[in-house]
Motif scaffolding. Structure first.
Motif, short mmCIF file in Angstrom:
data_model
loop_
_atom_site.label_atom_id
_atom_site.label_comp_id
_atom_site.label_asym_id
_atom_site.label_seq_id
_atom_site.Cartn_x
_atom_site.Cartn_y
_atom_site.Cartn_z
N ASP A 233 -15.88 -15.35 27.95
CA ASP A 233 -15.48 -16.72 28.27
C ASP A 233 -16.40 -17.73 27.60
N HIS A 234 -15.89 -18.95 27.41
CA HIS A 234 -16.66 -20.09 26.89
C HIS A 234 -17.33 -19.74 25.55
N ALA A 235 -16.60 -19.10 24.68
CA ALA A 235 -17.19 -18.64 23.41
C ALA A 235 -17.39 -19.80 22.43
N VAL A 236 -18.52 -19.77 21.77
CA VAL A 236 -18.83 -20.75 20.72
C VAL A 236 -19.53 -20.01 19.58
N SER A 237 -19.52 -20.63 18.41
CA SER A 237 -20.29 -20.11 17.28
C SER A 237 -21.20 -21.21 16.77
N SER A 238 -22.37 -20.81 16.33
CA SER A 238 -23.32 -21.76 15.76
C SER A 238 -23.37 -21.60 14.25
N CYS A 239 -23.69 -22.69 13.57
CA CYS A 239 -23.98 -22.67 12.14
C CYS A 239 -25.25 -23.48 11.95
N VAL A 240 -26.34 -22.79 11.58
CA VAL A 240 -27.59 -23.50 11.31
C VAL A 240 -27.86 -23.45 9.81
N VAL A 241 -28.51 -24.49 9.31
CA VAL A 241 -28.69 -24.65 7.87
C VAL A 241 -30.17 -24.74 7.54
N PHE A 242 -30.61 -23.94 6.56
CA PHE A 242 -31.98 -23.97 6.08
C PHE A 242 -31.97 -24.26 4.58
N THR A 254 -21.56 -26.64 15.62
CA THR A 254 -21.05 -25.64 16.55
C THR A 254 -19.52 -25.63 16.48
N PHE A 255 -18.94 -24.48 16.75
CA PHE A 255 -17.48 -24.32 16.69
C PHE A 255 -17.00 -23.69 17.99
N ASN A 256 -16.02 -24.30 18.61
CA ASN A 256 -15.39 -23.69 19.78
C ASN A 256 -14.46 -22.57 19.32
N ILE A 257 -14.52 -21.45 20.02
CA ILE A 257 -13.68 -20.29 19.69
C ILE A 257 -12.45 -20.30 20.58
N PRO A 258 -11.23 -20.14 20.01
CA PRO A 258 -10.02 -20.10 20.84
C PRO A 258 -10.09 -18.97 21.87
N LYS A 259 -9.40 -19.16 22.99
CA LYS A 259 -9.44 -18.18 24.07
C LYS A 259 -8.99 -16.80 23.63
N GLU A 260 -7.98 -16.78 22.75
CA GLU A 260 -7.45 -15.47 22.33
C GLU A 260 -8.45 -14.68 21.48
N LEU A 261 -9.48 -15.36 20.93
CA LEU A 261 -10.51 -14.67 20.14
C LEU A 261 -11.82 -14.52 20.91
N SER A 262 -11.91 -15.14 22.08
CA SER A 262 -13.15 -15.10 22.85
C SER A 262 -13.50 -13.66 23.22
N GLY A 263 -14.70 -13.24 22.85
CA GLY A 263 -15.13 -11.86 23.09
C GLY A 263 -14.93 -10.96 21.89
N HIS A 271 -12.62 -16.66 12.06
CA HIS A 271 -12.06 -17.97 12.43
C HIS A 271 -13.00 -19.11 12.03
N VAL A 272 -14.28 -18.95 12.33
CA VAL A 272 -15.26 -19.99 12.05
C VAL A 272 -15.45 -20.20 10.55
N LEU A 273 -15.55 -19.11 9.80
CA LEU A 273 -15.74 -19.23 8.35
C LEU A 273 -14.52 -19.86 7.68
N GLU A 274 -13.32 -19.53 8.16
CA GLU A 274 -12.12 -20.13 7.59
C GLU A 274 -12.10 -21.64 7.82
N ARG A 275 -12.65 -22.07 8.95
CA ARG A 275 -12.75 -23.51 9.22
C ARG A 275 -13.87 -24.15 8.41
#
Length: 430
Positions: A233-242, A254-263, A271-275
């Protein structure tokens, strides 16, 4: 404060940590000369063994200790005075402002300006002094600059006209103020040196990684990704830059993950990389390397997203946790196989740092998302509370815990809450 060597998460070995503790005890219990002599000796030993990186780290500690020593020696009979110092080096400007009131240092501010464009230090001093007093109503009768200013009379007139305070602007310190004067001068130089040292660290690490991966071009930017959720539940992905200047926090996302992909970590990464790749048209955003926290499967599917795009020149690597998640046993994987890096190398340590930072940022975002959903779901149960009233309640009480413990009278202090709605809140927020 970013001064901890982080022994609790094993960012420093036991031997090095106990050595730091011993040094601290020695400094606090004896003359600081003993500590300085030991550090000087350690620099010589490291240089003789050709351990230049270690020697540079010890030298940085020695400089900081000497700066601390300078600060501790400051005693002044001067009452109220502000001291300004500007130091130029390459394309950088280092600025230090020290505020002295009643003979004591009340504040020290340092600023670093990168890629500075200016005609003369005189102009920089003018801008710094006048801008400082825009936000500082307490103006002393004496102001001092490290360098002689031709426009000091003009500046005095401007300050008097703008702030109705008559000041004496000088650059010659007397005996009582000279220690603080020297400290201000050192700080302006040090703020540039601290930045250059940091840039050297990441540049060296990026070059090590470039050589280990046999890349032709220099590495300028790396993005690191991690996915966080609570039991799906409440899935998110982070993208940090160095970059070679370290973490670029303004570029974190940060990217919110759709419920159907959560977990589903693999699906979430795809999904995140495509965005994310939609923004790579901007060369200032596009990275040279993408770092994934995961194993061969995560690497394979992340690599496939990049290969299908027009940005297939971006390298994708992953950092795999070691046995029992023991630190310093991670493996760095690329499409061609294992990237051979010594676990004490700068490149290996920086990749660990990126992984840890992406993990921290993802967890923080995931917790905020979870907290927000809890607030929303519980307050939504209360009939008669719309978005505007809900915001006023949260602004007043800050948390659901405070709302829960508030009495009816407290709740009714919020505009829009009457006796009836207050009782509804008490019934639903438990």
């Amino acid at each position: 404060m970013k001064r901890c060597s982080a022994p609790c998460v094993k960012k420093i070995s036991k031997t090095d940590y106990f050595e730091d503790v011993a040094s601290a005890k020695s400094y606090l219990s004896s003359s600081d000369n003993q500590t300085i002599n030991k550090l000087t000796s350690d620099i010589e030993k490291a240089s003789e063994k050709l351990q230049f990186e270690k020697a540079a780290e010890i030298l940085d500690r020695l400089r900081r200790l000497q700066l601390l020593r300078e600060e501790q020696s400051v005693v002044t009979l001067a009452r109220d005075i502000d001291i300004f110092s500007v130091h130029a080096e390459d394309n950088y400007l280092g600025i230090c402002i020290i505020v002295v009131r009643r003979g004591k240092i009340r504040g020290t501010k340092t600023h670093l300006i990168k890629q500075a464009h200016y005609d003369s230090l005189e102009e920089v001093y003018q801008s710094v002094i006048l801008n400082f007093y825009d936000n500082q109503p307490d103006i002393p009768k004496k102001i001092m600059s490290i360098d002689a200013l031709k426009s000091k009379d003009l500046l005095s007139k401007v300050i008097q006209k703008k702030y109705n305070v008559k000041v004496n602007l000088t650059h010659t310190p007397d005996k009582s103020i000279r220690p603080i004067f020297n400290l201000c001068k050192i700080n302006a130089k040090q703020v540039i040196q601290n930045h250059i040292s940091k840039e050297d660290k990441y540049t060296f690490a990026f070059n090590e990684l470039k050589n280990a991966m046999s890349l032709k071009d220099n590495i300028k930017k790396i993005e690191a990704y991690d996915v966080s959720h609570t039991s799906g539940d409440h899935a998110v992905s982070s993208c940090v830059v160095f970059s070679n200047q370290g973490p670029q926090k303004k570029e974190y996302r940060t990217f919110n993950i759709p419920k159907e992909l959560s977990g589903n970590d693999v699906g979430s990464l795809e999904h995140v990389l495509e965005r994310r790749i939609k923004y790579y048209d901007n060369p200032n955003i596009k990275p040279d390397i993408i770092l994934i926290d995961g194993g061969k499967t995560q690497l394979k599917y992340s690599k496939s997203v990049i290969d299908k795009s027009i940005y297939n020149d971006i390298e994708v690597i992953s950092i795999v946790k070691g046995s029992n998640r023991v630190r310093a046993t991670e493996t760095i994987l690329a499409d061609s196989g294992v990237v051979e890096l010594d676990k004490y190398s700068k490149a290996y340590l920086v990749l660990q740092e990126m992984r840890d930072e992406s993990h921290r940022f993802a967890i923080t975002a995931q917790r905020n998302k979870k907290r927000g959903s809890i607030k929303k779901s519980q307050l939504d149960l209360v009939p008669g509370i719309g978005p505007a009233l809900k915001n006023r309640i949260l602004l007043k009480f800050k948390s659901l815990k405070n709302i829960k413990h508030a009495n009816v009278e407290d709740l009714m202090t919020v505009r829009g809450i009457n006796d009836k709605i207050a009782h509804r809140i008490k019934q639903n927020i438990k």
